[in-house]
Design an enzyme around this catalytic site. Sequence first.
Site, PDB file in Angstrom:
ATOM      1  N   ALA A 179      53.255 -86.742  21.446  1.00 52.50           N
ATOM      2  CA  ALA A 179      53.214 -85.624  22.401  1.00 52.50           C
ATOM      3  C   ALA A 179      51.801 -85.551  22.959  1.00 52.50           C
ATOM      4  O   ALA A 179      50.838 -85.761  22.232  1.00 52.50           O
ATOM      5  CB  ALA A 179      53.551 -84.318  21.698  1.00 52.50           C
ATOM      6  N   LYS A 180      51.703 -85.277  24.227  1.00 48.61           N
ATOM      7  CA  LYS A 180      50.375 -85.144  24.831  1.00 48.61           C
ATOM      8  C   LYS A 180      50.043 -83.655  24.825  1.00 48.61           C
ATOM      9  O   LYS A 180      50.237 -82.950  25.822  1.00 48.61           O
ATOM     10  CB  LYS A 180      50.425 -85.714  26.257  1.00 48.61           C
ATOM     11  CG  LYS A 180      49.133 -86.335  26.696  1.00 48.61           C
ATOM     12  CD  LYS A 180      49.316 -87.152  27.953  1.00 48.61           C
ATOM     13  CE  LYS A 180      48.028 -87.301  28.704  1.00 48.61           C
ATOM     14  NZ  LYS A 180      46.940 -87.924  27.954  1.00 48.61           N
TER      15      LYS A 180
END
Length: 308
Positions: A158-159
Amino acid sequence: MPLTPVEKIWMDGELVAWEDAKIHVLSHGLHYGTGIFEGVRAYETKRGASVFRLDDHVRRFFRSAHIHQMELPFSPEEIAQGIKETVAANGLATCYIRPLAFRGYGEMGLNPLLAPVNVSIAVWPWGAYLGEEGLENGVRVKVSSWKRNDHNMLPPSAKASGQYVNSALAKVEAIKGGYDEAVMLNIHGYVTDGSGENVFIVRDGVLYTPPLSAGCLDGITRDSVIAIAKDLGYEVREKELVRADLYTADEGFFSGTAAEVCPIREVDDRALGANGRGPITKEIQQTFFAAARGEIDKYQRWLGFVNE
Ligand code: PPE
């Protein structure tokens, strides 16, 4: 690199003046890092500004939100449209694009589900992330003493905003040590990412990059590089790498939206074989830029024209 203000920023569906794109100091995301974001670039092509791999970035934006259980108040189509609108509104053909979704103002305390979700899209001119000189002759890298977030600490796929506190520790350590960039290992000692890039090495004409399971971001530039390298006839292997693999590589480079394709010249004061931009790195770098600028037919699928 200091920001160059442009005209407009998209905030929750409306274009507002750059200087009016403000939030309250009690916004949840500012305190707890509860946000997710994307980094995208637009390049000038013969058909005007093109957002590179727009749909893939929007898809990852929604995957990051899903992992962090943030329900976005916009559809993927609306975000893609918002990105195009923001690039067009600022009249930029070449720029960096930063979509961000964060937990906003209204509740304090850790439970993010109680805070509203705000979404913004900003664009600005951003030149060579690791310097023009770096793009040409390669950067000097330090293996960080900071380990990258593990899958069961902060999911690296996940960013998420808060994740970048980890990257910032590594970046500062590298810069203060006189290097250009950090490479982070995972808790088992295998190579993951730079502070904001994926890592590749070349040995005996074969490209190697760590598998996503090592804890890398599923980089969109990484995916482009793999496709380009294969099309150029190179073998690409996803393989766990240790720091000595970096020291003894013939060539090395970073890939990332901000960093683009940037050669690695040295790791921990050991020159890689090429001691600069290696020939395979150069070929991939040039093909990448040509693809992003719409100069190669078979990569037209990666273009997202802003005015069409
Ligand atoms: N790993 C990390 C940790 C990372 O942050 C990025 C992007 C990548 C790999 C490459 O992913 P991609 O852009 O999809 O090829 N880093 C973003 C943020 C940089 C920043 O300083 O801000 C970027 O390049 O936009």
